[in-house]
Design a protein around this motif. Structure first.
Motif, mmCIF file in Angstrom:
data_model
loop_
_atom_site.group_PDB
_atom_site.id
_atom_site.type_symbol
_atom_site.label_atom_id
_atom_site.label_comp_id
_atom_site.label_asym_id
_atom_site.label_seq_id
_atom_site.Cartn_x
_atom_site.Cartn_y
_atom_site.Cartn_z
ATOM 1 N N UNK A 86 -4.262 22.260 -11.984
ATOM 2 C CA UNK A 86 -5.635 22.194 -11.469
ATOM 3 C C UNK A 86 -5.748 21.301 -10.243
ATOM 4 N N UNK A 87 -5.001 20.211 -10.208
ATOM 5 C CA UNK A 87 -5.137 19.245 -9.122
ATOM 6 C C UNK A 87 -4.978 19.877 -7.737
ATOM 7 N N UNK A 88 -3.979 20.742 -7.488
ATOM 8 C CA UNK A 88 -3.859 21.337 -6.149
ATOM 9 C C UNK A 88 -5.030 22.239 -5.763
ATOM 10 N N UNK A 89 -5.857 22.674 -6.718
ATOM 11 C CA UNK A 89 -7.045 23.461 -6.374
ATOM 12 C C UNK A 89 -8.229 22.557 -6.033
ATOM 13 N N UNK A 90 -8.117 21.263 -6.367
ATOM 14 C CA UNK A 90 -9.209 20.325 -6.114
ATOM 15 C C UNK A 90 -9.003 19.541 -4.825
ATOM 16 N N UNK A 91 -7.748 19.299 -4.434
ATOM 17 C CA UNK A 91 -7.463 18.552 -3.206
ATOM 18 C C UNK A 91 -6.532 19.369 -2.308
ATOM 19 N N UNK A 92 -6.546 19.073 -1.031
ATOM 20 C CA UNK A 92 -5.698 19.780 -0.080
ATOM 21 C C UNK A 92 -4.234 19.387 -0.264
ATOM 22 N N UNK A 93 -3.297 20.274 0.104
ATOM 23 C CA UNK A 93 -1.866 19.990 -0.095
ATOM 24 C C UNK A 93 -1.420 18.668 0.521
ATOM 25 N N UNK A 94 -1.926 18.344 1.715
ATOM 26 C CA UNK A 94 -1.501 17.113 2.371
ATOM 27 C C UNK A 94 -2.033 15.862 1.675
ATOM 28 N N UNK A 95 -2.936 16.037 0.722
ATOM 29 C CA UNK A 95 -3.499 14.915 -0.011
ATOM 30 C C UNK A 95 -2.905 14.768 -1.416
ATOM 31 N N UNK A 96 -1.927 15.584 -1.761
ATOM 32 C CA UNK A 96 -1.417 15.576 -3.129
ATOM 33 C C UNK A 96 -0.739 14.260 -3.498
ATOM 34 N N UNK A 97 0.069 13.710 -2.590
ATOM 35 C CA UNK A 97 0.724 12.442 -2.904
ATOM 36 C C UNK A 97 -0.316 11.343 -3.069
ATOM 37 N N UNK A 98 -1.323 11.332 -2.176
ATOM 38 C CA UNK A 98 -2.391 10.343 -2.296
ATOM 39 C C UNK A 98 -3.144 10.515 -3.620
ATOM 40 N N UNK A 99 -3.448 11.778 -3.961
ATOM 41 C CA UNK A 99 -4.179 12.031 -5.204
ATOM 42 C C UNK A 99 -3.372 11.602 -6.425
ATOM 43 N N UNK A 100 -2.099 11.986 -6.454
ATOM 44 C CA UNK A 100 -1.252 11.594 -7.586
ATOM 45 C C UNK A 100 -1.076 10.084 -7.651
ATOM 46 N N UNK A 101 -1.002 9.425 -6.492
ATOM 47 C CA UNK A 101 -0.864 7.970 -6.473
ATOM 48 C C UNK A 101 -2.115 7.298 -7.025
ATOM 49 N N UNK A 102 -3.282 7.797 -6.617
ATOM 50 C CA UNK A 102 -4.532 7.196 -7.094
ATOM 51 C C UNK A 102 -4.730 7.432 -8.592
ATOM 52 N N UNK A 103 -4.445 8.636 -9.045
ATOM 53 C CA UNK A 103 -4.580 8.923 -10.472
ATOM 54 C C UNK A 103 -3.592 8.091 -11.296
ATOM 55 N N UNK A 104 -2.361 8.020 -10.817
ATOM 56 C CA UNK A 104 -1.346 7.244 -11.527
ATOM 57 C C UNK A 104 -1.652 5.757 -11.448
ATOM 58 N N UNK A 105 -2.126 5.300 -10.278
ATOM 59 C CA UNK A 105 -2.461 3.895 -10.116
ATOM 60 C C UNK A 105 -3.537 3.442 -11.083
#
Length: 418
Positions: free
Chosen positions: A124-143
């Motif tokens: 689901x995450x890649x449908x909510x954020x743009x591909x170039x933001x995936x590392x940032x999104x995963x970092x924020x969620x994991x953080x």
């Protein structure tokens, strides 16, 4: 900035609450078995097996479901189902009929819903954020998750001591309700995946009607084929499976080791695990910078290997109380390395996998990894019963180091761009 994206913020808030509850519940469940039901190593292994079996039995088919259905809706239903199931544990404890069999049944059903949720979440995450933001999104969620871990385990230990282990399970149940409400408030569309994701190659040459008729099993096997034919995905899968086989050998008896052999209280155990949470938080913050500095391949291999080396401190723990605390705490110091690996491996999988295959690829990798985890759990339980708990931890800690080989011997070694 993803912090300005309200829908991402809702996902972040819901998952942060859920992670806190799951840390309390995950901490409390084995303690229910150990402290309330006086479980043996074999009983703990059986409980762990019940938690892992769904990832193997239903994992591949859950991937097909995720690639066919609306992913956010599946996540909401899974959250609500887990909340209801967990409520049965404190209810049974209060009524006086709690036993290992009931714990195993609840673990089995909760594990089934967790399998559906986790696979849907990664897709689901890649449908909510743009591909170039995936590392940032995963970092924020994991953080956020690791920030909770800093205090979560300590609070979990305090909660268990204050309201007993069965009572602490209520926190986990409530957190799933919060997660479901947060997911339900997201306004972004929740589209169905674009298609059945027939793999490029022989299947794509079939007539359209025949492609549609292909059964669930065939679609599930497409995910395994996709992973098996991609050298990067295959290396990630095999290395993590090899690691998990050995890690689960000692994870299944870790609480037993800490409580009975080291005589640590739940509160002290929680505080020690909190060291790992602090390290993991640091890992989530520096993950992007580390990959930019050293390259993606070196980051994946280095973080994976470093984390595995530090587990050697666990079986050394013993002697004076201060030495035991120092060694157990020391084993937690480099947990951040595992988070660096998790963020970049997860983002890499999401970037290189087509959307219509993402559910099945995640499910296939989970299927292999959880099969290894289940096998390691059974083997660990047997070794602990026949040889000893500390000896089991030694085997698992040493064996996990060699899993790094599969990353070194793959194309991952040459990856530069994060």
């Amino acid at each position: 900035m993803l912090w300005r994206d309200r829908d991402f913020l809702k996902l972040w808030l819901g998952q942060t609450a859920s992670v806190f509850g799951s840390q309390v519940g995950g901490f409390a469940l084995p303690l229910v078995a150990i402290m309330v039901l006086e479980a043996s190593p074999a009983s703990l292994a059986a409980l762990r097996v019940a938690d892992l079996v769904p990832g193997i039995v239903v994992g591949l088919f859950a991937g097909v479901l995720v690639d066919r259905a609306r992913r956010r809706r599946l996540m909401i239903l899974a959250d609500l189902g887990r909340a209801l199931l967990l409520l049965t544990i404190p209810t049974a404890a209060f009524a006086g009929f709690l036993n290992i069999a009931l714990l195993a049944i609840v673990a089995l059903l909760v594990g089934t819903l967790a399998t559906v949720f986790d696979i849907a979440y990664q897709a689901y995450l890649p449908t909510l954020v743009r591909p170039e933001r995936l590392i940032e999104a995963n970092s924020k969620l994991t953080g956020a998750q690791e920030s909770i871990e800093v205090v979560g385990f300590g609070l979990a230990g305090a909660i268990v001591q204050a309201v007993t282990a069965p009572g602490a399970i209520l926190v986990d149940a409530f957190s799933f309700v919060v997660s479901a409400i947060s997911l339900g408030s997201i306004r972004a569309p929740d589209p169905r995946p674009s298609g059945s994701g027939v793999e490029a190659g022989w299947a794509s040459r079939l007539p359209a009607r025949e492609q549609i008729r292909r059964g669930v099993l065939a679609e599930a096997l497409d995910g395994l084929r996709f992973v098996g034919r991609d050298r990067v995905l295959r290396a990630l899968t095999v290395s993590q499976a090899a690691e998990q086989f050995f890690v689960q050998m000692f994870v299944v008896v870790l609480m037993l080791f800490l409580v009975r052999e080291l005589d640590l209280t739940p509160l002290v155990i929680g505080l020690l695990f909190g060291i790992g949470g602090a390290s993991s938080l640091v890992g989530s913050i520096v993950a992007e910078r580390v990959a930019r500095t050293f390259g993606l391949g070196a980051t994946l291999i280095g973080s994976f290997g470093l984390y595995r080396l530090t587990t050697l401190l666990l079986p050394l723990a013993g002697g004076p109380w201060w030495l035991a605390l120092l060694l157990v705490g020391g084993s937690q110091v480099f947990d951040g390395a595992s988070i660096v690996f998790a963020i970049h491996s997860r983002s890499l999988i999401q970037r290189i996998t087509p959307d219509e295959f993402l559910g099945r690829v995640n499910a296939s990798m989970r299927f292999v990894n959880w099969g290894a985890m289940l096998t390691g759990t059974v083997v660990g339980g047997v070794i602990a019963e026949t040889v000893g708990v500390r000896e089991t931890i030694w085997v698992g800690a040493v064996g996990g180091i060699f899993a790094t080989y599969w990353l070194i011997a793959s194309p991952i070694r040459g990856l530069r761009e994060a």
